[in-house]
Scaffold this motif. Sequence first.
Motif, PDB file in Angstrom:
ATOM      1  N   PHE A   1       0.880  -1.300  -0.063  1.00 57.33           N
ATOM      2  CA  PHE A   1      -0.232  -0.152   0.047  1.00 57.33           C
ATOM      3  C   PHE A   1       0.301   1.320   0.166  1.00 57.33           C
ATOM      4  CE2 PHE A   1      -2.070   3.229   2.166  1.00 57.33           C
ATOM      5  CZ  PHE A   1      -3.479   2.976   1.267  1.00 57.33           C
ATOM      6  N   THR A   2       0.322   2.030  -1.018  1.00 53.66           N
ATOM      7  CA  THR A   2       1.326   3.441  -1.269  1.00 53.66           C
ATOM      8  C   THR A   2       0.284   4.803  -0.880  1.00 53.66           C
ATOM      9  OG1 THR A   2       2.585   2.744  -2.833  1.00 53.66           O
ATOM     10  CG2 THR A   2       2.502   4.833  -2.014  1.00 53.66           C
ATOM     11  N   LEU A   3       0.434   5.379   0.260  1.00 55.54           N
ATOM     12  CA  LEU A   3      -0.419   6.530   1.280  1.00 55.54           C
ATOM     13  C   LEU A   3      -0.640   7.621  -0.406  1.00 55.54           C
ATOM     14  CD1 LEU A   3       1.192   6.697   4.817  1.00 55.54           C
ATOM     15  CD2 LEU A   3      -0.492   5.779   4.225  1.00 55.54           C
ATOM     16  N   ALA A   4      -1.405   8.200   0.178  1.00 52.46           N
ATOM     17  CA  ALA A   4      -2.720   9.410  -0.410  1.00 52.46           C
ATOM     18  C   ALA A   4      -1.035  10.242  -0.631  1.00 52.46           C
ATOM     19  CB  ALA A   4      -3.320   9.750  -0.528  1.00 52.46           C
ATOM     20  N   LYS A   5      -0.765  11.121  -2.184  1.00 49.68           N
ATOM     21  CA  LYS A   5      -0.437  12.602  -1.732  1.00 49.68           C
ATOM     22  C   LYS A   5      -0.813  13.639  -2.410  1.00 49.68           C
ATOM     23  CE  LYS A   5       4.687  11.082  -3.047  1.00 49.68           C
ATOM     24  NZ  LYS A   5       5.151  10.867  -3.311  1.00 49.68           N
ATOM     25  N   THR A   6      -0.996  14.243  -2.104  1.00 55.79           N
ATOM     26  CA  THR A   6      -2.049  15.764  -3.001  1.00 55.79           C
ATOM     27  C   THR A   6      -1.218  16.460  -3.365  1.00 55.79           C
ATOM     28  OG1 THR A   6      -3.244  16.232  -1.648  1.00 55.79           O
ATOM     29  CG2 THR A   6      -3.301  17.794  -2.376  1.00 55.79           C
ATOM     30  N   VAL A   7      -1.426  16.593  -4.841  1.00 59.08           N
ATOM     31  CA  VAL A   7      -0.918  16.693  -5.981  1.00 59.08           C
ATOM     32  C   VAL A   7      -1.425  18.111  -7.032  1.00 59.08           C
ATOM     33  CG1 VAL A   7       0.435  14.378  -6.799  1.00 59.08           C
ATOM     34  CG2 VAL A   7      -1.802  14.747  -7.467  1.00 59.08           C
TER      35      VAL A   7
ATOM     36  N   ALA B   1      -6.337  14.124   7.478  1.00 59.77           N
ATOM     37  CA  ALA B   1      -5.558  13.037   6.830  1.00 59.77           C
ATOM     38  C   ALA B   1      -5.212  11.792   7.592  1.00 59.77           C
ATOM     39  CB  ALA B   1      -3.535  14.607   6.793  1.00 59.77           C
ATOM     40  N   HIS B   2      -4.444  11.673   8.653  1.00 62.04           N
ATOM     41  CA  HIS B   2      -4.221  10.615   9.518  1.00 62.04           C
ATOM     42  C   HIS B   2      -6.013   9.429   9.539  1.00 62.04           C
ATOM     43  CE1 HIS B   2      -0.613  11.179  10.889  1.00 62.04           C
ATOM     44  NE2 HIS B   2      -1.498  12.135  10.936  1.00 62.04           N
ATOM     45  N   ARG B   3      -7.103  10.068   9.155  1.00 59.97           N
ATOM     46  CA  ARG B   3      -8.617   9.383   8.943  1.00 59.97           C
ATOM     47  C   ARG B   3      -8.193   8.874   7.274  1.00 59.97           C
ATOM     48  NH1 ARG B   3     -13.497  12.808  10.263  1.00 59.97           N
ATOM     49  NH2 ARG B   3     -14.185  10.572   8.951  1.00 59.97           N
TER      50      ARG B   3
ATOM     51  N   PHE C   1      -8.725   5.987   5.797  1.00 61.43           N
ATOM     52  CA  PHE C   1      -9.709   5.220   4.406  1.00 61.43           C
ATOM     53  C   PHE C   1      -9.064   4.727   3.334  1.00 61.43           C
ATOM     54  CE2 PHE C   1     -12.358   6.210   1.700  1.00 61.43           C
ATOM     55  CZ  PHE C   1     -13.638   5.685   1.416  1.00 61.43           C
ATOM     56  N   THR C   2      -8.569   4.996   3.117  1.00 63.14           N
ATOM     57  CA  THR C   2      -7.901   4.374   1.663  1.00 63.14           C
ATOM     58  C   THR C   2      -6.942   3.433   1.981  1.00 63.14           C
ATOM     59  OG1 THR C   2      -5.835   5.811   1.882  1.00 63.14           O
ATOM     60  CG2 THR C   2      -7.365   6.988   1.140  1.00 63.14           C
ATOM     61  N   GLU C   3      -6.790   3.153   2.711  1.00 61.70           N
ATOM     62  CA  GLU C   3      -6.068   1.521   3.179  1.00 61.70           C
ATOM     63  C   GLU C   3      -6.920   0.673   2.930  1.00 61.70           C
ATOM     64  OE1 GLU C   3      -1.691  -0.069   5.393  1.00 61.70           O
ATOM     65  OE2 GLU C   3      -3.440   1.746   5.943  1.00 61.70           O
ATOM     66  N   LYS C   4      -8.588   0.324   4.235  1.00 60.37           N
ATOM     67  CA  LYS C   4      -8.799  -0.477   3.717  1.00 60.37           C
ATOM     68  C   LYS C   4     -10.428  -0.464   3.124  1.00 60.37           C
ATOM     69  CE  LYS C   4      -9.121   0.556   9.270  1.00 60.37           C
ATOM     70  NZ  LYS C   4      -9.718   1.206  10.478  1.00 60.37           N
TER      71      LYS C   4
ATOM     72  N   ASN D   1     -18.291   5.304  -0.226  1.00 56.61           N
ATOM     73  CA  ASN D   1     -17.988   5.464   1.250  1.00 56.61           C
ATOM     74  C   ASN D   1     -17.460   6.537   1.983  1.00 56.61           C
ATOM     75  OD1 ASN D   1     -18.679   2.649   1.769  1.00 56.61           O
ATOM     76  ND2 ASN D   1     -16.809   1.988   1.489  1.00 56.61           N
ATOM     77  N   LEU D   2     -16.684   7.159   0.741  1.00 58.07           N
ATOM     78  CA  LEU D   2     -16.024   8.226   1.337  1.00 58.07           C
ATOM     79  C   LEU D   2     -16.952   9.387   1.578  1.00 58.07           C
ATOM     80  CD1 LEU D   2     -13.088   9.898   1.665  1.00 58.07           C
ATOM     81  CD2 LEU D   2     -13.280  10.130  -1.028  1.00 58.07           C
TER      82      LEU D   2
END
Length: 382
Positions: free
Chosen positions: A146-152, A223-225, A229-232, A246-247
């Motif tokens: 899993f690769t954590l989210a980035k804002t681009v 950000a942590h939530r 969310f994205t990981e699950k 869900n989001l």
Amino acid sequence: MTAPADDPAVRYFDAIAAALNGLGIFMRDDRSPLYRHGIVAKVVAEYIARLEASFACWRNRLGFVDSFRISRAESGFPVFQNLLELENDRRQAGQRLANLPAPDDLRGEMADFILRHKEFPAALQKSMAERLYLEDVKDGDIFGPFTLAKTVKVSVNPKTNRPFYLVHWASFDGTANLPLIYMATVEDSSEAMIRQLVGEDGKLSEKVDIPLPVDGLLNPELAHRFDDFTEKNSAYTLSPATIAGNLDKDFATLHPKQLRRVVLGPFYSAGITEHNSAVSEVLSKVRKAENAWLLTWTVQEIYSKAEKPGRKGLFSSEKSTEEFHIDTDDLEAARQGVSSYEKHALIPHEAYQALYAAGEAQKIFLGYKVHILSKGQVISDV
């Protein structure tokens, strides 16, 4: 000591390297369909580079570990266990490198062994292979489980006066053994973020310096939530409509306007994969082994057609909700839970010629946009 060219592992790694390189060429080509959304092609290219780094590491790992398993009958990609091992090795790389001799010492020992014993120093070669592997794993951006989210990207929607973010993340589905890339456009109605990001002219405030890309969701309170969310919510079994819904439901002030998922695979390689007998049979007749492959991918998209206003009452309230568009006239779009989708196939020119000559091309590529890799260039719309 290197494995012979006809070794299945060598053929597989050569084929997947050629496929990912071709896909990278396609993504960087301004004539490619995804290039019209320049940032989308750039994001996908970033994850392709991560996959290339992972495969290079796995290839080096075979120099001292004998086992490497792929999903031969389904995705054609490595099984999930390989990603877990790669991630575990990345975390332990520093410690393990400290316990191995330095490269120059190993080379000296190997030369001395050859001179004294007149044979190849297999054990020392394995130590050298392990050292090179760990150095690559430690320093490389690999494609992990899993690769954590980035804002681009950050901008303001003039209609709603809210800031919106383009966020991307990725996962490798452990059941389907497929790499998945996600991109979401999300509006933020948090009062604090509106005050901070939206100027008096209704545009992005010039007072705020945002050093993009930013790790995680730009809103620090969420950000942590959002990471949790994205990981699950990144499994292949979840449709884009379900993930976007869900989001929308889980975050009172986040409003997903668009979600795009790129599913890489299946990948077909002659004599290795066995998930399509017609493809396998024709690819096995391709003269050059490095051209006997086929890579497919699917781009899925769900978007909001309207936002249903929320309701605030004395005793209860409801948040605003998105109404996502699903083309119910398209049975496949409805099955996938998307507004639209595109299926793509990338294949070397020699392999495409073989499929065409065998009369299989039209049947195999029905519903696909076909891209042919030839002499370092990708030709589309064939």
